[in-house]
Each structure stands twice: as structure tokens, then as C-alpha cells.
Design a protein around this motif. Structure first.
Motif, PDB file in Angstrom:
ATOM      1  N   VAL A   1       7.895   7.473  10.982  1.00 40.11           N
ATOM      2  CA  VAL A   1       6.734   6.834  10.340  1.00 40.11           C
ATOM      3  C   VAL A   1       7.115   6.339   8.945  1.00 40.11           C
ATOM      4  N   ALA A   2       7.830   7.179   8.192  1.00 41.61           N
ATOM      5  CA  ALA A   2       8.229   6.794   6.840  1.00 41.61           C
ATOM      6  C   ALA A   2       9.102   5.544   6.856  1.00 41.61           C
ATOM      7  N   ASN A   3      10.082   5.514   7.744  1.00 42.44           N
ATOM      8  CA  ASN A   3      10.977   4.362   7.813  1.00 42.44           C
ATOM      9  C   ASN A   3      10.247   3.103   8.285  1.00 42.44           C
ATOM     10  N   ALA A   4       9.323   3.271   9.243  1.00 43.10           N
ATOM     11  CA  ALA A   4       8.551   2.124   9.724  1.00 43.10           C
ATOM     12  C   ALA A   4       7.660   1.564   8.618  1.00 43.10           C
ATOM     13  N   ALA A   5       7.060   2.462   7.831  1.00 45.24           N
ATOM     14  CA  ALA A   5       6.200   2.018   6.732  1.00 45.24           C
ATOM     15  C   ALA A   5       6.994   1.224   5.697  1.00 45.24           C
TER      16      ALA A   5
ATOM     17  N   GLY B   1       6.779  -2.961   4.261  1.00 44.73           N
ATOM     18  CA  GLY B   1       6.609  -3.272   2.841  1.00 44.73           C
ATOM     19  C   GLY B   1       5.749  -2.288   2.085  1.00 44.73           C
ATOM     20  N   MET B   2       5.565  -1.097   2.631  1.00 46.20           N
ATOM     21  CA  MET B   2       4.719  -0.101   1.980  1.00 46.20           C
ATOM     22  C   MET B   2       5.535   0.778   1.037  1.00 46.20           C
ATOM     23  N   LYS B   3       4.836   1.430   0.109  1.00 47.05           N
ATOM     24  CA  LYS B   3       5.440   2.433  -0.752  1.00 47.05           C
ATOM     25  C   LYS B   3       5.279   3.785  -0.062  1.00 47.05           C
TER      26      LYS B   3
ATOM     27  N   LYS C   1       0.839  -1.198   0.000  1.00 51.27           N
ATOM     28  CA  LYS C   1       0.000   0.000   0.000  1.00 51.27           C
ATOM     29  C   LYS C   1       0.880   1.256   0.000  1.00 51.27           C
ATOM     30  N   LYS C   2       0.281   2.363  -0.426  1.00 47.02           N
ATOM     31  CA  LYS C   2       1.014   3.628  -0.552  1.00 47.02           C
ATOM     32  C   LYS C   2       0.633   4.562   0.585  1.00 47.02           C
ATOM     33  N   ILE C   3       1.640   5.105   1.250  1.00 44.57           N
ATOM     34  CA  ILE C   3       1.403   6.074   2.312  1.00 44.57           C
ATOM     35  C   ILE C   3       2.122   7.383   1.982  1.00 44.57           C
ATOM     36  N   ALA C   4       1.405   8.476   2.148  1.00 42.89           N
ATOM     37  CA  ALA C   4       1.990   9.806   1.978  1.00 42.89           C
ATOM     38  C   ALA C   4       2.266  10.376   3.365  1.00 42.89           C
TER      39      ALA C   4
END
Length: 389
Positions: A148-152, A156-158, A134-137
Motif C-alpha cells: 500500500v505504501a509503495n502504491a501510494a 504521488g501521495m506523501k 495527499k498524505k496517507i498514514a
């Protein structure tokens, strides 16, 4: 001896950090306030008060303009609760996409004997989706956003990131697999999740509203764990009604978002862990000591950030308006008294400037006369004389 007044419950680990020349809550005329969320917007401040340190990130409970004109330096403790907020965001991403709230309510309402058979029949209605792929902004890539970005990425998220004010130090904390873009609309375009981690100011109020929400993927999940007002709640409610947003999670309740099954409101607990409270208290205590004993302004929100090695017998600090000839006026006052300047530093932040002057030869009479005349300059807010420890 310095005195510190505390508000709210400050973790004992922070209070234990203070050295022996600091007393806690011994007077109503302290040198420093160490606070959390107490509302000081209408407070009267004693003349003795030199600094207010917020054990946390937000300082919207402090009247910055008013305290600045009184020469009071305001600090926060950025990053102290960042991991706590990150973990809550991850937990809510999983909870919303696996329909955990609805599943719990169902189980709570169906406790009869055949619950196992019934749930086996009905459980498909709670089928969720996984985070992987899944994609997270992530809007704002500072202390919290970078975690948060690194955890995502680890899930396995984009990850797409947007932060026009990203510092060099912050950039080092971000995995190079995070794709950075130059507009919010590019960041949120087709995003499954959008999470906001920016300070609240004139530029960020209403940062996420209808135009940005329309760029997200249908059924997206939106998070506001920064401050109330950064997400336009009216736009969020409308988007939920139109099924553009599937779920909205926020730490800041308002009547307009109450009693909506698609909105999860947590009671301002983003940074409420034992570890975060301890981190903030310890960092806050060290900040109080660094400012009072050295004049350091690292993490100051209303003065320029300055950290200058203190290697002389005395240090004079001046908080003043950012106008021409202030450094000249300050140095002239020292020259008139034949006081040699060993080191001098000056920096400005918007309309306020901060000047540090280090000297060795300064007797008591000259010191009192100098401080008096510096304080008499109309543009000066506060002068302090600090003796080397």
C-alpha cells in the motif's frame, strides 16, 4: 502416506501442488488440515492431527493455546493475498475521494429523458479531490502495508509509515521515500487517509480510537482491512457524527456501523480474488508438505520459525514447554541408547519451544522406545520421527 483434510473451498491449484505421497480427504483422522475461514474454536481435533495451515493471514478462527498443548503446529500464508488487499485499498481511496458511491446512487435515481442536462447541472455536487499530494498514514508495514505504501507513492501521495516490529526483510520491500516515525500519533497527524495493516492481538485491539482519530486531518478517510476490533468502531461512528472523519471503510461489519452513508462495509473480501485464493492454496500446500516431511516451521504462528537442512536418515522433532533442561533431557535419552546426534537445533517462542535432532543410526526398536520415553516427559507436547525422503 500423509492425509490432508480440507475445509472451505481450497483452490484446485493448491490441491494439485501436493505430491503423490499425499492424499486429500480420505480419512477423518488426517495428518493436516488445510483451511480458510472455517471456525475451529470449539472443534475437537483427532490425535493424528499434526498441523493446521490457514490459506490466508488471520488465524483467529483457531484455538491456538489449545492446539499448541496438543502439539499441533499452526501456520498461515502471509503475503498470499497482499496484492488483493492493496488494490482494494487503492480502489476505495479513489471511490471515496471522487464520491463515486454517491454519484452512482444519483445516476440510478435520475434516469429520466433529460438526464444529461440534469447531470450537467448537478454534477458539481460530486466534485472530488485527487490523491496526488495527499498524505496517507500506513500503520503496519508488513506484506500488505508495504505494498500500500509503495502504491501510494506511485500515485504521488506523501506516505508516513509506522511499524515498531518491522523486520529486516520487510524493510527491504519499502521504498526509501516512505517516511517512518516512531509513534502512531506522529504517523496519523494531519493525515488525509489512515489505513491499518497489523495482526490482531492484545496490543492491537482498539489501536485506533478517539485520541488517534483526533490527530487526523478534518475530513480524513479511515480504513480497517486487518481485523475487527483494531479500529474502535464506537470512536469511528462518533468521529463521523462530528465530521472529523469523512468516510470509514472496513471489511468487518458490526451493528454499530450499519446503515451509515459515511461507512462502507465490504463483506470480508479484502483477499477475495482468484489470484489470492490460488496463491494461498499453493503456499498452504507447500507449508503442509514442508512441515510433515521436514519439520520446517517457517511462517508458524505458535512455534518458533526454524528451517534446518535435513541431511541425515532420520529427524526427531519435539514440541515442548520453554523451560530449563529440556534439551538436556532430550539429548540424555539419545545418549542412553548410544544414538549419536549429527545435528541439533532449538528455539523458543514465548512459552513454547521446538527442538530438532538429526540422527543416522536408529533401528526400529530404539526408535519406538525413544519416542515413548520422550513423550513421557511431562513438559513435552508432541514427538515426531521423520524419515528422510
Amino acid at each position: 502416506m500423509y492425509d490432508v483434510k480440507t475445509f472451505n473451498a481450497i483452490a484446485q491449484s493448491g490441491l494439485d501442488t501436493f505430491r503423490n505421497d499425499f492424499e486429500i480427504n480420505k480419512t477423518d483422522d488426517p495428518d493436516a488440515y488445510l483451511i480458510r475461514s472455517v471456525n475451529l474454536l470449539e472443534a475437537d481435533f483427532p490425535q493424528s492431527l499434526k498441523t493446521i495451515v490457514r490459506a490466508g493471514a488471520g488465524v483467529n478462527n483457531i484455538p491456538l493455546d489449545r492446539v499448541t498443548e496438543k502439539g499441533i503446529a499452526v501456520f498461515n500464508t502471509p503475503g498470499s493475498n497482499a496484492n488483493a488487499v492493496k488494490e482494494l485499498i487503492v480502489a476505495l481511496m479513489i471511490a471515496t475521494k471522487r464520491n463515486l458511491f454517491e454519484a452512482h446512487q444519483y445516476s440510478d435515481e435520475h434516469t429520466e429523458a433529460d438526464v444529461s442536462q440534469r447531470t450537467e447541472k448537478d454534477k458539481t455536487k460530486f466534485n472530488g479531490t485527487e490523491l496526488a499530494g495527499k498524505k496517507i498514514a500506513v500503520i503496519g508495514l508488513g506484506h500488505v502495508g508495504s505494498l500500500v505504501a509503495n502504491a501510494a507513492l506511485g500515485l504521488g501521495m506523501k506516505v508516513i509509515g509506522y511499524d515498531p516490529y518491522l523486520s529486516a526483510n520487510a524493510a527491504w520491500r519499502i521504498n526509501n521515500k516512505v517516511k517512518r516515525v516512531d509513534t502512531i500519533k506522529k504517523a496519523v497527524k494531519s493525515a488525509d487517509f489512515v489505513t491499518i495493516h497489523v495482526p490482531k492481538n492484545e496490543e492491537t485491539i482498539g489501536l485506533i480510537s478517539t485520541p488517534e482519530i483526533n490527530e487526523m486531518k478534518d475530513g480524513a478517510v479511515l480504513f480497517n482491512y486487518s481485523r475487527v476490533g483494531i479500529v474502535d468502531n464506537k470512536a469511528a461512528v462518533k468521529a463521523i457524527r462530528n465530521q472529523k472523519i469523512n468516510h470509514y471503510c472496513t471489511d468487518f461489519g458490526e451493528p454499530i456501523i450499519a446503515d451509515n452513508p459515511k461507512i462502507t462495509i465490504t463483506p470480508h473480501i479484502g483477499g477475495s480474488t482468484l489470484e489470492a485464493e490460488s496463491n494461498g492454496a499453493i503456499q498452504g500446500a507447500n507449508t503442509v508438505m514442508d512441515y510433515l516431511q521436514n519439520g520446517d516451521t517457517t511462517n508458524c504462528v505458535n512455534l518458533p520459525n526454524m528451517q534446518v537442512a535435513f541431511e541425515t536418515a532420520f529427524r526427531i522433532t519435539v514440541i515442548h514447554q520453554n523451560v530449563p533442561n529440556m534439551v538436556g533431557q532430550i539429548s540424555t535419552q539419545l545418549a542412553n541408547r548410544q544414538i549419536n546426534i549429527e545435528n541439533m537445533a532449538n528455539a523458543a517462542k514465548d512459552k513454547v519451544a521446538y527442538t530438532i535432532v538429526d540422527v543416522n543410526d536408529l533401528n526400529q526398536d530404539d526408535a519406538e522406545d525413544l519416542i515413548h520415553h520422550l513423550n513421557s516427559i511431562p513438559e513435552v507436547y508432541r514427538v515426531r520421527l521423520i524419515k528422510h525422503q
